[in-house]
Design an enzyme around this catalytic site. Structure first.
Site, PDB file in Angstrom:
ATOM      1  N   PHE A 184      43.766  30.306  84.232  1.00 13.57           N
ATOM      2  CA  PHE A 184      45.005  30.053  84.997  1.00 13.57           C
ATOM      3  C   PHE A 184      46.163  29.599  84.103  1.00 13.57           C
ATOM      4  CE2 PHE A 184      42.497  28.768  89.120  1.00 13.57           C
ATOM      5  CZ  PHE A 184      42.188  30.097  89.331  1.00 13.57           C
ATOM      6  N   ASN A 222      36.754  30.618  85.686  1.00 19.59           N
ATOM      7  CA  ASN A 222      37.291  30.005  84.466  1.00 19.59           C
ATOM      8  C   ASN A 222      37.925  28.634  84.650  1.00 19.59           C
ATOM      9  OD1 ASN A 222      36.532  32.284  82.892  1.00 19.59           O
ATOM     10  ND2 ASN A 222      38.236  33.406  83.808  1.00 19.59           N
ATOM     11  N   THR A 223      37.810  28.067  85.836  1.00 20.59           N
ATOM     12  CA  THR A 223      38.219  26.673  86.062  1.00 20.59           C
ATOM     13  C   THR A 223      36.961  25.935  86.519  1.00 20.59           C
ATOM     14  OG1 THR A 223      40.486  27.252  86.674  1.00 20.59           O
ATOM     15  CG2 THR A 223      39.675  25.127  87.453  1.00 20.59           C
ATOM     16  N   LYS A 254      40.122  34.641  98.566  1.00 21.02           N
ATOM     17  CA  LYS A 254      39.511  35.560  97.595  1.00 21.02           C
ATOM     18  C   LYS A 254      38.158  35.022  97.164  1.00 21.02           C
ATOM     19  CE  LYS A 254      40.500  38.168  93.377  1.00 21.02           C
ATOM     20  NZ  LYS A 254      41.571  38.592  92.455  1.00 21.02           N
ATOM     21  N   ASN A 281      37.424  38.171  80.781  1.00 20.75           N
ATOM     22  CA  ASN A 281      38.531  37.236  80.545  1.00 20.75           C
ATOM     23  C   ASN A 281      38.113  35.822  80.902  1.00 20.75           C
ATOM     24  OD1 ASN A 281      40.374  35.889  82.817  1.00 20.75           O
ATOM     25  ND2 ASN A 281      39.406  37.712  83.709  1.00 20.75           N
ATOM     26  N   ASN A 319      36.605  38.770  93.134  1.00 17.06           N
ATOM     27  CA  ASN A 319      37.074  38.323  91.825  1.00 17.06           C
ATOM     28  C   ASN A 319      36.122  38.870  90.745  1.00 17.06           C
ATOM     29  OD1 ASN A 319      38.464  36.743  89.834  1.00 17.06           O
ATOM     30  ND2 ASN A 319      38.980  35.293  91.451  1.00 17.06           N
ATOM     31  N   SER A 379      37.688  32.016  90.855  1.00 17.50           N
ATOM     32  CA  SER A 379      37.781  32.248  89.412  1.00 17.50           C
ATOM     33  C   SER A 379      36.652  31.507  88.713  1.00 17.50           C
ATOM     34  CB  SER A 379      39.121  31.742  88.869  1.00 17.50           C
ATOM     35  OG  SER A 379      39.047  31.688  87.456  1.00 17.50           O
TER      36      SER A 379
HETATM   37  C1  FMN Z   1      42.775  39.319  82.417  1.00 19.57           C
HETATM   38  C2  FMN Z   1      42.496  39.054  83.881  1.00 19.57           C
HETATM   39  C3  FMN Z   1      43.097  37.984  84.510  1.00 19.57           C
HETATM   40  C4  FMN Z   1      42.847  37.738  85.873  1.00 19.57           C
HETATM   41  N1  FMN Z   1      43.471  36.678  86.481  1.00 19.57           N
HETATM   42  C5  FMN Z   1      43.274  36.478  87.807  1.00 19.57           C
HETATM   43  C6  FMN Z   1      43.956  35.435  88.482  1.00 19.57           C
HETATM   44  O1  FMN Z   1      44.760  34.699  87.902  1.00 19.57           O
HETATM   45  N2  FMN Z   1      43.703  35.267  89.801  1.00 19.57           N
HETATM   46  C7  FMN Z   1      42.837  36.063  90.491  1.00 19.57           C
HETATM   47  O2  FMN Z   1      42.653  35.878  91.699  1.00 19.57           O
HETATM   48  N3  FMN Z   1      42.182  37.071  89.881  1.00 19.57           N
HETATM   49  C8  FMN Z   1      42.393  37.293  88.560  1.00 19.57           C
HETATM   50  N4  FMN Z   1      41.742  38.324  87.948  1.00 19.57           N
HETATM   51  C9  FMN Z   1      40.775  39.130  88.733  1.00 19.57           C
HETATM   52  C10 FMN Z   1      41.399  40.399  89.294  1.00 19.57           C
HETATM   53  O3  FMN Z   1      42.441  40.123  90.194  1.00 19.57           O
HETATM   54  C11 FMN Z   1      40.313  41.233  90.017  1.00 19.57           C
HETATM   55  O4  FMN Z   1      39.851  40.504  91.137  1.00 19.57           O
HETATM   56  C12 FMN Z   1      39.131  41.551  89.128  1.00 19.57           C
HETATM   57  O5  FMN Z   1      39.546  41.821  87.808  1.00 19.57           O
HETATM   58  C13 FMN Z   1      38.334  42.750  89.639  1.00 19.57           C
HETATM   59  O6  FMN Z   1      39.148  43.897  89.722  1.00 19.57           O
HETATM   60  P1  FMN Z   1      39.196  45.031  88.566  1.00 19.57           P
HETATM   61  O7  FMN Z   1      37.769  45.382  88.254  1.00 19.57           O
HETATM   62  O8  FMN Z   1      40.003  46.152  89.145  1.00 19.57           O
HETATM   63  O9  FMN Z   1      39.860  44.402  87.394  1.00 19.57           O
HETATM   64  C14 FMN Z   1      41.969  38.582  86.604  1.00 19.57           C
HETATM   65  C15 FMN Z   1      41.377  39.671  85.949  1.00 19.57           C
HETATM   66  C16 FMN Z   1      41.628  39.932  84.611  1.00 19.57           C
HETATM   67  C17 FMN Z   1      40.966  41.117  83.959  1.00 19.57           C
END
Ligand code: FMN
Length: 354
Positions: free
Chosen positions: A121, A184-185, A216, A117, A245, A182
């Site tokens: 934000f 992505n910023t 985080k 992704n 993350n 993140s």
């Molecule tokens: C589509 C998407 C959007 C995410 N947006 C955020 C976010 O806004 N803030 C954040 O701290 N992590 C965000 N994450 C990261 C997740 O909270 C998590 O840390 C990461 O995906 C690893 O866990 P997982 O493998 O179970 O998905 C996002 C992940 C995905 C897939």
């Protein structure tokens, strides 16, 4: 099983396979359900009762939470609670509302059980979230709010921007998570460096009062950098770490993946075999490819500090969750595992941790 046989194929086909459309559809359904007390009661009846635990002063009915990013604007909180989550982290929200990156910006990698992704934000802003939370609570489970930096705000002004977001949501949050990880910023992850993190946390901790502040971190930090971040967190009275993350690595150095990868390489005679058509997309990678690396980071953090750790990253099965907890995580969070396994993953983990 019903999810994997019926719901998942339908969701994966929705919107011509656009993952964000499937996500929006799901969230709309859950938000609608959140407004219907009878439906919530019915859902609650399917939830598994877990064993409560107290972490950073908060009581969690079970250790399995919803990770940040799934419900950025807090639209479906009663439904998440009724499904049986032990806590929910909403956000990441920013002080200013922002649209995020152009679409498409979420990609499923079904063969590798991953997601890439680059949402950036997208959210309605901290004030809008605060208004919604004010009408929704009490939830019955701890509610975390993840804070990030508004894209239009220069990095030099990041501290003020995080502070503005914090001030808006603080009355409604059981804990806040400082998202400095993140991918992505632009420049955000630089805030994990010692001096910048120290400045940011000093300001946030002065404002946060008794509300626990968590940080985080990214899975792509070196051990040295994680060690430094830990020192800064302890220095400023941070209540816990969330690890991790998403990763910008495409083959993260996870333990579990090493052997699988070398097999793949030898059998397909290609140094980097393309397994999913979206493998090459830019953004943060989550799910199965992250499992090993996230576990390594959680293990390292638990070994090198007393801070409670929330383990997240690639928890796709009960065993993955148990390994995180065995490695020292006090709580775990799910995101990508829910996309591939549905709510039965949550129930199975809660049952296994009773
Ligand atoms: C589509 C998407 C959007 C995410 N947006 C955020 C976010 O806004 N803030 C954040 O701290 N992590 C965000 N994450 C990261 C997740 O909270 C998590 O840390 C990461 O995906 C690893 O866990 P997982 O493998 O179970 O998905 C996002 C992940 C995905 C897939």
């Amino acid at each position: 099983m019903i999810y994997q046989r019926l719901a998942r194929p339908a969701l994966f086909r929705l919107g011509g396979g656009d993952a964000e459309r499937a996500h929006e559809w799901t969230l709309r359904r859950l938000a609608a359900l959140s407004r219907r007390p009878a439906a919530l009661r019915a859902l609650r009846a399917t939830a598994v009762r877990g064993t409560p635990r107290t972490v950073f002063g908060l009581r969690f009915p079970n250790p399995v939470g919803l990770a940040a990013g799934m419900d950025k604007d807090g639209r479906a909180l009663p439904a998440w609670a009724a499904l049986g989550f032990g806590f929910v982290e909403v956000g990441t929200v920013t002080a200013r509302p922002q649209p995020g990156n152009p679409r498409p910006r979420v990609f499923r990698l079904p063969a590798g059980q991953g997601v890439i992704n680059r949402m950036g934000f997208n959210n309605e802003g901290a004030a809008a979230l605060a208004t919604r939370l004010a009408t929704l609570r009490p939830l019955g489970i701890p509610l975390g709010v993840s804070l990030g930096k508004s894209k239009v705000v220069p990095l030099a002004d990041a501290v003020e921007d995080y502070l503005a977001a914090l001030r808006a949501v603080l009355p409604h949050a059981d804990y806040v998570a400082v998202n400095v990880s993140s991918p992505n910023t632009p420049g955000l992850r630089g805030l994990q460096d010692r001096a910048q993190l120290s400045r940011l946390l000093a300001a946030l901790r002065e404002e946060s009062g008794t509300t626990p502040v968590l940080v985080k971190i990214a899975p792509d930090l070196t051990e040295h950098a994680i060690g430094e971040a830990l020192e800064v967190c302890v220095e400023h009275g941070v209540a816990g770490l969330i690890a991790t993350n998403t990763t910008v690595e495409r083959r993260p150095a996870g333990l579990a993946l090493a052997s699988e990868r070398s097999e793949r390489v030898s059998s397909q005679r290609s140094p980097v075999p393309a397994r999913d058509k979206h493998d090459g997309e830019q953004g943060g990678l989550s799910g199965r490819p992250l499992t090993g690396r996230a576990l390594e980071v959680v293990t390292f953090v638990a070994k090198h500090s007393e801070l409670p750790v929330v383990g997240v990253g690639g928890i796709m099965s009960v065993d993955d969750a148990l390994r995180m907890l065995d490695a020292g995580a006090s709580l775990v969070q799910l995101y990508t595992g829910l996309i591939y396994r549905g709510p039965s993953l949550l129930r199975a983990i809660v049952r296994a941790t009773r």
